[in-house]
Design an enzyme around this catalytic site. Structure first.
Site, PDB file in Angstrom:
ATOM      1  CD  GLN A  45      -1.658  -2.417   1.581  1.00 54.68           C
ATOM      2  OE1 GLN A  45      -0.772  -2.688   2.019  1.00 54.68           O
ATOM      3  NE2 GLN A  45      -2.483  -3.306   1.040  1.00 54.68           N
ATOM      4  N   GLY A  85      -4.270   2.945   1.271  1.00 59.14           N
ATOM      5  CA  GLY A  85      -4.567   2.209   2.329  1.00 59.14           C
ATOM      6  C   GLY A  85      -3.560   2.196   3.441  1.00 59.14           C
ATOM      7  CD  GLN A  86       2.430   3.872   3.873  1.00 59.25           C
ATOM      8  OE1 GLN A  86       2.294   5.254   3.792  1.00 59.25           O
ATOM      9  NE2 GLN A  86       3.353   3.333   3.376  1.00 59.25           N
ATOM     10  CG  HIS A  89       8.626   2.182   7.819  1.00 61.10           C
ATOM     11  ND1 HIS A  89       9.353   2.135   8.925  1.00 61.10           N
ATOM     12  CD2 HIS A  89       9.465   1.784   6.687  1.00 61.10           C
ATOM     13  CE1 HIS A  89      10.498   1.647   8.740  1.00 61.10           C
ATOM     14  NE2 HIS A  89      10.712   1.444   7.310  1.00 61.10           N
ATOM     15  CG  HIS A 140       4.444  -1.843   5.387  1.00 55.93           C
ATOM     16  ND1 HIS A 140       4.147  -0.542   5.360  1.00 55.93           N
ATOM     17  CD2 HIS A 140       3.115  -2.548   5.313  1.00 55.93           C
ATOM     18  CE1 HIS A 140       2.668  -0.436   5.527  1.00 55.93           C
ATOM     19  NE2 HIS A 140       2.238  -1.523   5.487  1.00 55.93           N
ATOM     20  CG  HIS A 158       1.019  -6.679   3.495  1.00 53.79           C
ATOM     21  ND1 HIS A 158       0.529  -6.871   4.767  1.00 53.79           N
ATOM     22  CD2 HIS A 158       0.911  -5.479   3.015  1.00 53.79           C
ATOM     23  CE1 HIS A 158       0.068  -5.614   5.218  1.00 53.79           C
ATOM     24  NE2 HIS A 158       0.400  -4.828   4.038  1.00 53.79           N
TER      25      HIS A 158
END
Length: 238
Positions: A114, A120-121, A125, A127, A129
């Site tokens: 995201q 939708g973050q 930071h 990242h 998934h």
């Protein structure tokens, strides 16, 4: 790592800072400096580190093996990473994903990022998934995409809850941070946080499996037949 390194820095600066860390660190956290995911301290969750990224187990995994790969440098957007950081992040995603498939008996992966607030973050930071997948593991309608959207909303709240409950130092990083955490309307909010002991046990296990994965990778490279430069070019052009 200094605040200036968290927020900015040339690629040379980043590489110099990264050189202070072992590519294959011991999993022991006794002497490990505190690392951060956004404003939240993470130590026990980390099971793999490279000079430019960390991989950690999840507080609230969607499915068994659901892990996060984060950049060491705390920036919110993918475009803010240097080419070296991007290469390291995605090579780590590839290696960790291969290991997770093997140890969780999966045959596929969901890999997602995201990239920013409106994507939708919830934790600012970078990242990625990684979710190991099996047939019908999320139901026949495969709700994993909706679940992942809801999970991002719960992610930040989960870390805040953990920071308040287990480590007041986590709140020190919240000053000046902007967190975007929509309230989940689905079943995600029903999942309970795992205990620190559970996460540490899984991280220790997965660290060992990553060492095995790197050995398997080296063995594969050693056994692979060497190709001439012309063969490599010809293969790339096909």
């Amino acid at each position: 790592m200094s605040n200036s390194m968290d927020q900015s820095g040339t690629e040379a600066d980043i590489q110099k800072e990264a050189g202070k860390s072992d590519t294959l660190p011991s999993h022991s956290t006794m002497h490990r400096p505190i690392q951060y995911f956004g404003p939240f301290p993470i130590v026990h969750q980390i099971f793999w580190s490279t000079p430019l990224s960390h991989t950690l187990v999840n507080l609230r995994p969607l499915l068994p093996g659901h892990s996060l790969v984060i950049s060491r440098r705390r920036v919110p957007r993918l475009h803010q990473l240097t080419p070296a950081e991007v290469a390291d992040l995605f090579q780590t995603v590839q290696r960790v994903g291969r290991m997770l498939e093997r140890v969780f008996g999966a045959s596929s992966l969901n890999i997602g990022i995201q990239d920013g607030q409106w994507a939708g973050q919830s934790v600012p930071h970078v990242h990625a998934h990684i979710i190991p997948r099996k047939k019908d593991d999320a139901g026949t309608d495969d709700r994993i995409y909706k679940m992942l959207e809801e999970w991002e909303g719960e992610l930040g709240w989960g870390f805040i809850s953990r920071a308040i409950g287990d480590d007041a130092r986590g709140l020190q990083g919240l000053k000046g941070e902007t967190l975007h955490m929509p309230v989940s309307e689905g079943g995600d909010s029903q999942r309970k946080d795992r205990t620190m002991q559970d996460m540490q046990s899984e991280a220790a296990w997965l660290h060992g499996e990553m060492l095995n994965e790197m050995n398997l990778e080296r063995e594969g490279l050693d056994q692979a037949p060497e190709k001439s430069a012309s063969e490599e070019i010809g293969h790339a052009e096909k």
